[in-house]
Scaffold this active site. Sequence first.
Site, PDB file in Angstrom:
ATOM      1  CG  ASP A 235      -2.004   1.058   1.101  1.00  0.00           C
ATOM      2  OD1 ASP A 235      -2.564   1.203  -0.001  1.00  0.00           O
ATOM      3  OD2 ASP A 235      -2.289   1.746   2.100  1.00  0.00           O
TER       4      ASP A 235
ATOM      5  CG  HIS B 113      -3.796  10.859   2.211  1.00  0.00           C
ATOM      6  ND1 HIS B 113      -4.834  10.791   3.117  1.00  0.00           N
ATOM      7  CD2 HIS B 113      -2.903   9.907   2.592  1.00  0.00           C
ATOM      8  CE1 HIS B 113      -4.576   9.838   4.002  1.00  0.00           C
ATOM      9  NE2 HIS B 113      -3.418   9.288   3.704  1.00  0.00           N
TER      10      HIS B 113
ATOM     11  CD  GLU C  25      -5.738   5.026   4.661  1.00  0.00           C
ATOM     12  OE1 GLU C  25      -5.148   4.217   3.905  1.00  0.00           O
ATOM     13  OE2 GLU C  25      -5.159   5.707   5.525  1.00  0.00           O
TER      14      GLU C  25
ATOM     15  CD  GLU D 253      -5.338   3.127  -0.149  1.00  0.00           C
ATOM     16  OE1 GLU D 253      -4.576   2.480  -0.900  1.00  0.00           O
ATOM     17  OE2 GLU D 253      -5.132   3.288   1.074  1.00  0.00           O
TER      18      GLU D 253
ATOM     19  CG  ASP E 182      -5.443   0.761   3.895  1.00  0.00           C
ATOM     20  OD1 ASP E 182      -5.510  -0.257   4.602  1.00  0.00           O
ATOM     21  OD2 ASP E 182      -4.495   1.574   3.959  1.00  0.00           O
TER      22      ASP E 182
ATOM     23  NE  ARG F 172      -7.000   7.004   9.683  1.00  0.00           N
ATOM     24  CZ  ARG F 172      -6.372   6.731   8.561  1.00  0.00           C
ATOM     25  NH1 ARG F 172      -5.142   6.223   8.578  1.00  0.00           N
ATOM     26  NH2 ARG F 172      -6.969   6.917   7.406  1.00  0.00           N
TER      27      ARG F 172
ATOM     28  CD  GLN G 286      -2.277   4.675  10.725  1.00  0.00           C
ATOM     29  OE1 GLN G 286      -3.500   4.700  10.610  1.00  0.00           O
ATOM     30  NE2 GLN G 286      -1.485   5.162   9.786  1.00  0.00           N
TER      31      GLN G 286
ATOM     32  CE  LYS H 121      -2.857   2.636   7.456  1.00  0.00           C
ATOM     33  NZ  LYS H 121      -3.792   3.105   6.425  1.00  0.00           N
TER      34      LYS H 121
ATOM     35  CB  THR I 295      -7.430  -4.550   2.506  1.00  0.00           C
ATOM     36  OG1 THR I 295      -6.457  -4.285   3.523  1.00  0.00           O
ATOM     37  CG2 THR I 295      -7.306  -3.526   1.391  1.00  0.00           C
TER      38      THR I 295
ATOM     39  CD  GLU J 274      -6.878  13.052   4.028  1.00  0.00           C
ATOM     40  OE1 GLU J 274      -6.425  13.851   3.212  1.00  0.00           O
ATOM     41  OE2 GLU J 274      -7.189  11.881   3.724  1.00  0.00           O
TER      42      GLU J 274
HETATM   43 MN    MN Z   1      -3.800   3.169   2.687  1.00  0.00          MN
END
Ligand code: MN
Length: 409
Positions: free
Chosen positions: A108, A115, A180, A182, A212, A216, A219, A232, A236, A337
């Site tokens: 990834d 971002h 996420e 993607e 993904d 947080r 993480q 993560k 997925t 975000e």
């Molecule tokens: Mn990602």
Amino acid sequence: MTWAPVPFGSPFSMANLPFGVVRPRGSDDRASRVVVRIGDHVLDLAAAGIEPELTTRSTLNALMASERGDAIRARAADVLQGRERGDWLWPVADVEVLLPVAVGDYVDFYSSLDHATNLGRILRPNDEPLLPNWRQLPVGYHGRAGTVAASGTPVTRPDGLVAGPDGIGRLQPTAALDFELEVGFFVGGPRAARIAPDDADRHIFGAVLLNDWSARDIQSFEYQPLGPNVAKSFITSISPWVVTMDALRPFLVESPVQEPAPDPYLWMQRPWGLDLALQVDLNGHTLAATNFDRMYWTFAQQLAHTTVNGATTGAGDLFGSGTVSGPTPTERGSMIELTWRGANPIHLADGSTRSFLHDRDTVTMRGFFGEHAGARTDRVGFGDLTGTVIGSDLTHSSTGKDRDAALSS
Ligand code: MN
């Protein structure tokens, strides 16, 4: 153009014909078949006599490795335009749509300038948002291939160590579950190394949408100095229809100018950006919409970077683009975000608010190629990528004692 019914505006027009794997509802794996999607139907390739040794399979891997994909897709188009009409079409509602690929290696990336800049500002507010290496190579980490799952697979809220105010990590369900937005790129063909960016279309089989899912709080406790791990790796999600390189080639566009110029092994002469409109919804409420054409690093450069050291690719390898965000606040491809890590919660139409995802929330991603991808008959897209959050074991049973009691009752 085709005798198969294609609803107006369907992303699965004759211009698309993505590959997938399905089986009749209630059957076992031996009934799995490689198909192409057309409108709200799938074409059973083996039943239509198209390369049954590659299409009577439960994954696309053999087909992807064979370099026969373009020819098989062209034969499917011939069948769908031909005079003969066999019993080869199944309504997609009558089949189980499976994870199409046994995923090999999964990397990834972190290739959106907006971002990476947003995350830098949120996580390291006193530093330059971009670390010095960011404009010199496509930053990435190896993810967990075995937990890549098809659209619709429930997303169990993960448990992990979350740091308290005292800095001590305690095992708990994440309180900061995120998505996420993607795009995933699948590798095809024979094993290869040191691939030049401009050869990418000989090695990339096709693309899917990719979510993904990220925790947080887990993480931020675990990621230094080696990057994300269990924050993560729990799941997925990918969309189940693999849009082939031939189908997406008309939508290749110039990617942003790279300043400073990267090392020559990452140089491109051909356009490897993609005009791909992306959208993410939460419980039917659109949170963000952006376009993939502003991604700083291209999938061609990600492939070149991953193989520059002599490491070989294999059919079924998967590259995640990295979260796709644009320059404005409504183009942000993750909750961290969109809410600026909870500082500005999102207000939903039902009156509730979100800093991160709640149990029973459903996230839906969509993507359509071509900038005027509204009302047209030759639309190319991925279809929906969805996932619904369910509570963790710890949420429902916070101590081992409770679990023991539940087991003994
Ligand atoms: Mn990602």
